[in-house]
Design an enzyme around this catalytic site. Structure first.
Site, PDB file in Angstrom:
ATOM      1  N   ASP A 143      -9.910   3.127   2.763  1.00 41.56           N
ATOM      2  CA  ASP A 143     -10.017   2.510   4.097  1.00 41.56           C
ATOM      3  C   ASP A 143     -10.738   3.413   5.097  1.00 41.56           C
ATOM      4  O   ASP A 143     -11.529   2.940   5.920  1.00 41.56           O
ATOM      5  CB  ASP A 143      -8.630   2.134   4.626  1.00 41.56           C
ATOM      6  CG  ASP A 143      -8.035   0.939   3.886  1.00 41.56           C
ATOM      7  OD1 ASP A 143      -8.813   0.100   3.394  1.00 41.56           O
ATOM      8  OD2 ASP A 143      -6.803   0.854   3.803  1.00 41.56           O
ATOM      9  N   LYS A 161       0.815  -1.227   0.000  1.00 42.17           N
ATOM     10  CA  LYS A 161       0.000   0.000   0.000  1.00 42.17           C
ATOM     11  C   LYS A 161       0.849   1.278   0.000  1.00 42.17           C
ATOM     12  O   LYS A 161       0.507   2.247  -0.672  1.00 42.17           O
ATOM     13  CB  LYS A 161      -0.926   0.018   1.213  1.00 42.17           C
ATOM     14  CG  LYS A 161      -2.047  -1.011   1.154  1.00 42.17           C
ATOM     15  CD  LYS A 161      -2.946  -0.833   2.362  1.00 42.17           C
ATOM     16  CE  LYS A 161      -4.109  -1.784   2.359  1.00 42.17           C
ATOM     17  NZ  LYS A 161      -5.116  -1.425   3.358  1.00 42.17           N
TER      18      LYS A 161
END
Ligand code: ATR
Length: 281
Positions: A106, A69
């Site tokens: 997220d 990520k």
């Protein structure tokens, strides 16, 4: 190969147990979309090449999971403010001009999950206590800040990591000692566990909830088991609780919409499907 098929996927290392393929497959079927969503095991040293060639074969983008990520943020051509602030990308969309756009969903997934299950909850109701200072904590602290939490108290076993995160994110974040976790709860409106404690195969999260106000919302990013000890204990004393499975389900929605052209819903059928997949893993 049929080029009319819309294609996306998820990259990670390892990727075997990712729930993203069954999740996206469920939606592809539900909305009768001629699409494909595949897992790709990509070693860290191959990440850049994989992303540079992402559009080959008609792929429209990809989800990104551990450990890629952070590195993906440095590789994409442009990223949104949230991804830059969090320092990580979990969704890549190939643009019409072929460039790669990175975003981080997220925070969105975390907030949508709370909205879904405890719609009366407001971040602005009071201070939030966040346990943990890893990658998940970053997205959640940013989410709470953006949603209007007046103050965040951050506690992590390794205090220096919490201090670093507080420094990097700015705003009203107070760092306290891990050993004070029961004492800081007295004026809390929101309690979030972002550590791996309480997860299947991990040590339990030991925290005395006695001082936690009865109206405080308690949520956990851990969803294996579905209901952690933290949530069970909070529920038993009457606190509103939200489990972590919905974060996974909601964070997937913006990517699906961008690649496949439909805004997907998080339904009870989807939840049961993912739980049954989890049980089989
Ligand atoms: P992620 O990026 O998914 O959040 P991570 O960076 O490995 O994962 O973070 C895991 C979190 O769980 C960290 O906050 C970690 O604390 P440390 O920073 O001190 O490692 C926390 N954690 C893991 N095991 C723990 C334990 N036994 N006691 C307390 N905290 C623990």
């Amino acid at each position: 190969m049929n080029d009319a098929v819309l294609k996306a996927g998820v990259i990670g290392w390892p990727i075997d147990h990712s729930l993203s393929p069954p999740l996206h497959d469920f939606w592809l079927k539900q909305y009768q979309i001629d699409g494909e969503y595949l897992p790709f095991a990509v070693e860290p040293q191959n990440l850049e090449t994989f992303l540079k060639n992402l559009a080959d074969g008609g792929r429209r983008g990809t989800n990104v999971t551990l450990p890629h990520k952070e590195a993906t943020l440095t590789i994409v051509d442009h990223a949104d403010d949230l991804a830059r602030k969090i320092g990580a990308v979990n969704t890549v969309v190939v643009q019409d001009d072929g460039t790669l756009h990175g975003s981080n969903t997220d925070s969105y997934g975390f907030l949508e999950n709370l909205k879904d299950h405890q719609p009366q909850w407001r971040a602005s109701a009071g201070s939030a206590v966040v346990l943990g200072a890893g990658g998940a904590a970053r997205a959640i602290v940013v989410a709470l800040q953006n949603a209007g939490a007046p103050e965040i108290i951050l506690l992590n076993r390794t205090k220096s990591r919490a201090e670093k995160l507080a420094r990097e994110l700015g705003g009203d974040i107070k760092v306290d000692d891990w050993d004070n976790r029961a004492d800081v709860l007295a004026a809390t409106a929101t309690l979030v566990n972002t550590t791996s404690l309480g997860m299947q195969g991990q040590p339990p999260l030991e925290i005395d909830l006695e001082k936690l106000p009865g109206a405080a919302l308690v949520t956990d990013i851990v969803y294996r088991p579905f209901e952690t000890e933290l949530l069970k204990n909070a529920k038993a004393r009457g606190n509103p609780t939200v489990n972590g499975l919905g974060i996974l389900l909601h964070q997937a929605r913006p990517g699906f919409a961008a690649w496949f052209g439909v805004e997907p819903e998080v339904s009870d059928e989807l939840r049961s499907h993912i739980l049954s997949v989890m049980a089989g893993h």
